[in-house]
Write an enzyme that holds these catalytic residues in place. Structure first.
Site, mmCIF file in Angstrom:
data_model
loop_
_atom_site.group_PDB
_atom_site.id
_atom_site.type_symbol
_atom_site.label_atom_id
_atom_site.label_comp_id
_atom_site.label_asym_id
_atom_site.label_seq_id
_atom_site.Cartn_x
_atom_site.Cartn_y
_atom_site.Cartn_z
ATOM 1 N N ARG A 224 0.852 -1.181 0.000
ATOM 2 C CA ARG A 224 0.000 0.000 0.000
ATOM 3 C C ARG A 224 0.892 1.236 0.000
ATOM 4 N NH1 ARG A 224 -3.824 -2.667 -1.544
ATOM 5 N NH2 ARG A 224 -5.742 -3.049 -0.398
ATOM 6 N N HIS A 272 -1.720 1.130 -9.429
ATOM 7 C CA HIS A 272 -2.401 0.117 -8.621
ATOM 8 C C HIS A 272 -3.075 -0.955 -9.497
ATOM 9 C CE1 HIS A 272 -4.227 -0.533 -4.381
ATOM 10 N NE2 HIS A 272 -4.167 -1.675 -5.031
#
Ligand code: NAP
Ligand code: GLV
Length: 309
Positions: A224, A272
């Site tokens: 993340r 992402h």
């Protein structure tokens, strides 16, 4: 007893059909499309939604995350009895293994340098290494970390892994716990972050830890964005302490226009996309879990809310 889906419409349609075929007694209703009585909602499947959204459902029992991670959901705002289940599915696992193979090979073979030189119109020779000369350290030995190690092993990289409780993985030197972090970092020429984002792991890719890695090493973050301290990365790259970085996740997402990551010659950025939840395989995992639920069995991917992952 309602199962509610909140998220991408296309996925919702696929999941509705899979659940209808496999668990007909629990139809999946789609938020924004089907009529929903909030009092009846017991289960929700969502990637992300604000706390106020979940607050509408006083009888919520289980939140199914559409993703492998759960930090994008307002977990702390949910009443303590609500169970949280993350997505453990082959599409995500295979996607991540592919991404880590790509990223490790790209950094091992200095692709950021060669691309940057090409763009500058220079024919710049630089000696290459063999895989046996690049030690790869994977942070997080869960579903994704282990799958990444499996694809790296046949390529001949010396492999190590770091996790909270320790693991035994064939061909991988495993380190366990905070007390071993420095030793793990000291022998990672390419560091891959596949940790969940928790209070303990936030900011773990930082100046102090970069300083413990071999000079000229490289970093891959597919966990993340919150794992990485952006300024510390830029500083380490500019000082030559780190050679390059490949980032699939950032904080925030999307990364704002003009952010230095976009143009830094030593950074490869992807938006992402390392491992996407696949509509079909993930829909079947949701259906597996609904069957398990109805049979009173343990759910696949249930999160320990105290631990945070
Ligand atoms: P997982 O199966 O829960 O594994 C997590 C691993 O991290 C475990 O090995 C765990 O140790 C370790 N860990 C957790 N906290 C730690 C700590 N404080 N210190 C050391 N190790 C720690 O999770 P996963 O399925 O592999 O997924 C990992 C993460 O990848 C997700 O949470 C998500 O954030 C990210 N992700 C990114 C993408 C993308 O497209 N970029 C896609 C999917 C997922 P133990 O084994 O000891 O418990
Ligand atoms: C994606 O980032 C996921 O958590 O599945």
């Amino acid at each position: 007893m309602t199962l509610l889906y909140h998220g991408l419409e296309e996925r919702g349609l696929v999941w509705r059909d899979i659940v209808a075929a496999r668990v007909p007694q629990m139809p999946l209703l789609r938020w924004g499309h089907d009529e929903v009585d909030p009092q009846e909602v017991r289960y929700i499947a969502a990637w992300n939604a604000p706390a106020e959204f979940f607050g509408q459902f006083p009888n919520l029992e289980i939140l199914f995350s559409v993703g492998a991670g759960i930090d994008q959901l307002p977990i702390n705002a949910l009443p303590p009895h609500v169970r949280v289940v993350r997505m453990v599915e082959q599409g995500i696992i295979t996607g991540m293994a592919e991404y880590v193979a790509l990223a490790c090979l790209a950094l091992h073979r200095d692709l950021p340098f060669f691309i940057s030189e090409q763009r500058a119109g220079r024919w710049s020779y630089r000696h290459t290494r063999l895989a046996s000369q690049s030690r790869i350290g994977v942070m997080g030995l869960g579903e994704l970390g282990r799958a990444a190690l499996d694809v790296l092993r046949p390529l001949g990289f010396p492999l190590s892994g770091w996790s909270r409780s320790g693991r035994e993985i064939e061909g991988v030197t495993c380190f366990a716990g905070t007390s071993t972090l420095d030793a793990f970092l000291a022998q990672s020429d390419i560091l891959v972050c596949l940790l969940p984002l928790t209070d303990e792991t936030r900011g773990i890719l930082c100046r102090a830890n970069f300083a413990k890695m071999p000079a000229g090493s490289a970093v891959i973050n597919a966990g993340r964005g919150g794992h990485l301290v952006a300024d510390d990365l830029i500083e380490a790259l500019d000082a030559g302490r780190l050679r390059a970085a490949m980032l699939d996740v950032t904080n925030p997402e999307p990364l704002p226009e003009g952010h230095p990551f976009y143009r830094h010659p030593a950074i490869f950025l992807t938006p992402h996309v390392a491992a996407e939840t696949r509509h079909d395989t993930a829909g079947n995992v949701l259906a597996d879990n609904l069957e398990r639920l109805l049979a009173g069995e343990a759910l696949l991917g249930e999160v320990d809310r105290k631990r945070g992952y």
